[in-house]
Write a protein that holds these residues in place. Structure first.
Motif, mmCIF file in Angstrom:
data_model
loop_
_atom_site.group_PDB
_atom_site.id
_atom_site.type_symbol
_atom_site.label_atom_id
_atom_site.label_comp_id
_atom_site.label_asym_id
_atom_site.label_seq_id
_atom_site.Cartn_x
_atom_site.Cartn_y
_atom_site.Cartn_z
ATOM 1 N N VAL A 76 6.738 2.888 -3.191
ATOM 2 C CA VAL A 76 6.476 3.487 -1.876
ATOM 3 C C VAL A 76 7.475 4.559 -1.466
ATOM 4 N N HIS A 77 8.655 4.587 -2.046
ATOM 5 C CA HIS A 77 9.677 5.489 -1.507
ATOM 6 C C HIS A 77 9.462 6.947 -1.890
ATOM 7 N N GLY A 108 13.138 2.276 6.553
ATOM 8 C CA GLY A 108 11.672 2.292 6.575
ATOM 9 C C GLY A 108 11.072 1.991 5.217
ATOM 10 N N SER A 109 11.662 2.508 4.167
ATOM 11 C CA SER A 109 11.159 2.253 2.812
ATOM 12 C C SER A 109 11.309 0.781 2.443
ATOM 13 N N ILE A 111 11.445 -1.767 4.554
ATOM 14 C CA ILE A 111 10.486 -2.521 5.374
ATOM 15 C C ILE A 111 9.068 -2.365 4.823
ATOM 16 N N LEU A 112 8.680 -1.139 4.495
ATOM 17 C CA LEU A 112 7.345 -0.910 3.934
ATOM 18 C C LEU A 112 7.180 -1.633 2.600
ATOM 19 N N LEU A 115 6.636 -5.303 3.308
ATOM 20 C CA LEU A 115 5.271 -5.523 3.793
ATOM 21 C C LEU A 115 4.257 -5.425 2.656
ATOM 22 N N CYS A 116 4.432 -4.461 1.777
ATOM 23 C CA CYS A 116 3.539 -4.336 0.614
ATOM 24 C C CYS A 116 3.647 -5.567 -0.279
#
Length: 138
Positions: A76-77, A108-109, A111-112, A115-116
């Motif tokens: 995601v990053h 944010g990365s 946390i995302l 969540l993923c």
């Protein structure tokens, strides 16, 4: 090796906190630094990290968390890094000016990625494990 996780963690932070060596007229210095890190220091850190054992609860939990989010974070990053670079370049920001954005990008990365992991990766793995792996006879 006692404390290998924390030694390696500090070494990685120290090595990666060097944004650039030399100026625009000495780009070869930055290339040399990157090469020495990739060829010498990072393999040494992998060896050192693999030689260590976690001995306390906190280190074990940190290692488990980082291991769990490592692949989702890798996935995601990347687009956010490009957005960050474009923002810094287009706004001609200094290092100090862009630091809050960099901190937000890291947080944010993570946390995302978490969540993923929890909302996609782990449920899909459980589903596929139930559907595709044969039941073991005990």
């Amino acid at each position: 090796i006692k404390g290998a996780f924390w030694i390696c963690s500090l070494a990685v932070v120290a090595l990666l906190s060097v944004p650039r060596i030399g100026g625009s007229e000495h780009l070869w210095m930055n290339g040399l630094y990157d090469t020495v890190c990739a060829v010498v220091f990072f393999p040494l850190l992998v060896y050192l990290g693999a030689s260590g054992k976690t001995t306390d609860k906190i280190t074990t939990r940190v290692c488990k968390f980082l291991g769990d989010i490592s692949y989702p974070l890798y996935m995601v990053h990347y687009p956010f890094i490009y957005l960050y670079y474009a923002w810094v370049k287009n706004e001609n920001l200094t290092f100090e000016q862009s630091l809050p954005g960099a901190a937000a990008l890291v947080a944010g990365s993570v946390i995302l990625a978490y969540l993923c992991l929890k909302l996609y990766d782990e449920p899909v793995r459980r589903f596929l494990t139930k559907r595709l792996l044969p039941k073991q006879k005990l």
